[in-house]
Scaffold this motif. Sequence first.
Motif, PDB file in Angstrom:
ATOM      1  N   LYS A 214      60.211  53.142  81.942  1.00  0.00           N
ATOM      2  CA  LYS A 214      60.639  51.758  82.080  1.00  0.00           C
ATOM      3  C   LYS A 214      60.607  51.099  80.718  1.00  0.00           C
ATOM      4  O   LYS A 214      59.831  51.478  79.839  1.00  0.00           O
ATOM      5  N   LEU A 310      65.080  47.759  82.114  1.00  0.00           N
ATOM      6  CA  LEU A 310      66.010  48.877  82.276  1.00  0.00           C
ATOM      7  C   LEU A 310      65.211  50.167  82.373  1.00  0.00           C
ATOM      8  O   LEU A 310      63.999  50.192  82.128  1.00  0.00           O
ATOM      9  N   TRP A 344      70.811  55.145  78.296  1.00  0.00           N
ATOM     10  CA  TRP A 344      70.986  54.435  79.555  1.00  0.00           C
ATOM     11  C   TRP A 344      72.403  53.887  79.618  1.00  0.00           C
ATOM     12  O   TRP A 344      73.101  53.816  78.595  1.00  0.00           O
ATOM     13  N   ALA A 348      75.230  47.122  85.640  1.00  0.00           N
ATOM     14  CA  ALA A 348      74.509  46.225  86.545  1.00  0.00           C
ATOM     15  C   ALA A 348      73.111  46.753  86.878  1.00  0.00           C
ATOM     16  O   ALA A 348      72.194  45.974  87.133  1.00  0.00           O
ATOM     17  N   LYS A 349      72.937  48.086  86.893  1.00  0.00           N
ATOM     18  CA  LYS A 349      71.638  48.651  87.240  1.00  0.00           C
ATOM     19  C   LYS A 349      70.638  48.508  86.104  1.00  0.00           C
ATOM     20  O   LYS A 349      69.428  48.645  86.321  1.00  0.00           O
ATOM     21  N   ASN A 350      71.122  48.308  84.925  1.00  0.00           N
ATOM     22  CA  ASN A 350      70.255  48.144  83.766  1.00  0.00           C
ATOM     23  C   ASN A 350      70.547  46.800  83.119  1.00  0.00           C
ATOM     24  O   ASN A 350      71.630  46.573  82.574  1.00  0.00           O
ATOM     25  N   GLY A 353      72.976  43.636  81.519  1.00  0.00           N
ATOM     26  CA  GLY A 353      74.245  43.670  82.226  1.00  0.00           C
ATOM     27  C   GLY A 353      75.327  42.828  81.582  1.00  0.00           C
ATOM     28  O   GLY A 353      76.159  42.243  82.282  1.00  0.00           O
ATOM     29  N   GLU A 386      79.220  49.201  81.468  1.00  0.00           N
ATOM     30  CA  GLU A 386      79.373  50.517  82.091  1.00  0.00           C
ATOM     31  C   GLU A 386      79.566  51.633  81.074  1.00  0.00           C
ATOM     32  O   GLU A 386      80.045  52.712  81.428  1.00  0.00           O
TER      33      GLU A 386
END
Length: 482
Positions: A214, A310, A344, A348-350, A353, A386
């Motif tokens: 993390k 993230l 990474w 949106a997941k990290n 964004g 992305e």
Amino acid sequence: MKVPLIFSVHLLLLAGLSFAAAGQTPSGAAKSILSGAADRRSLKLVVYNNDLALVNEKRLLRAARGSFELRFQDVGRQIIPASLVLETGGRLTVLEQHYAYNLLTKDRLLESYLGRPVTLERLDPRTNTRERVSGTLLSLAGGTVIRFEDHVEIDPQGTFILPEVPAEFVIQPALTWLVKASASGDCPLEVSYLTRGLSWSCDYVLTLEGGGDKARLAGWVTVNNSSGTDYDGAELSLVAGELNLVQTPPAPGRPEMTMKSFAPQLAARAMGDQMTPEQGFEYYRYHLGRVTSLPNNELKQVELFQPAGLAPRKTYRFEGAGNLYYGPLPSPPGPRQVSVLLEWENGAKNAPGVPLPAGVIRIYERSGDDAPWFLGEDRIGHTPLEEKISIRAGSAFDLLAVEKQIDYRKLSDRLRQVSVEIELTNRKTVEATVEVDEPLPGDWKITENSLPFERLQADRIRFRPKVPAGGKTRVSFTVQVL
């Protein structure tokens, strides 16, 4: 109406402003109106990465009907003249404009006295008192040459005493127009121009937590103002993207601006302020939602986004040398260390964004209540949403690799066959997967391989061997290269 102009930049000596105070130009041909920062009604700055900014400001001045000279002060010293756009709302008509830039410097002042009398104050070693001697300044090329009454001296010691500063020199830049007002009253002006001396960069702090799976990413932008003027109460926007700019030589007489010309100060961080990204054309603009001040010769930091969580992946990677395919080679001198990367997806997941401007990411790790420690840094390019981010922190202490050429053969005048072995050593207490990237030249074909590989691109392949804790793993392959 909008008028693209070639304008005049004058430096106004305080000692020579008597004509302006009297409302006349030096020639007395027309009245003169000075407009400075106090007349501003709004100021907007759009700053780019490559030492460039767009300045847009609106001012309100009061003028009488008729012709007058307008001197627009408190502008940057590094204006790009051809970029100027003036909008007067139809109240003013521009009759004349020209460009003159003669900034007062010591060298230029002395050059103006070539062939003229000068006075030198220096210490007389015989009497140990200061004296003043007069002569004619003959040359400054490669040194100072002065002709005195009965001799000539080269590079004489002393201080120049000059009677005056010639009127053609300026100490503060100002845009100058000869304009005509159709009626008396308030005249709104909107001026836009490009200037050098303003730029920005981005810096990120990635703090690893919880064993490295993390992390939190914070972003800051640093704005550098070396334009020669202060910008107070400005609406600030920063543009990320690669602009195409025509390369032109600098204007004659433009002062050279370098980081050595001032001592920048780091302004205090404004916690809680963030910059909102907005897409425009093929770039992204980051807008600060408040006014700010950018004093000349100062660096200011503004928060790009608040720290966001993230989940980076730690990757070990070994990069082959790429020199094994051109002839027989001796054994390598010793093992090489394996790079450690953090990767990474910027989505949106990290968090955060948002599109990330190019900049340097500095990596820290925090364990429990201990103070964080620095792990390394790397630079990223402009990264859209992305897209994968991959940064190299450094080298893994406990992972080693030895790449060597096992066999080299010439099968024909053009065809070569090379056998390669990479031995990986893991001194860790846990298993490690290492990405082994090998560059291959020309047209190639793998004829034998100990492990499966992935073809990353036309000239690169990748193996992913697992190396046991405290053990070794060998990757070998034979390739024919044309």
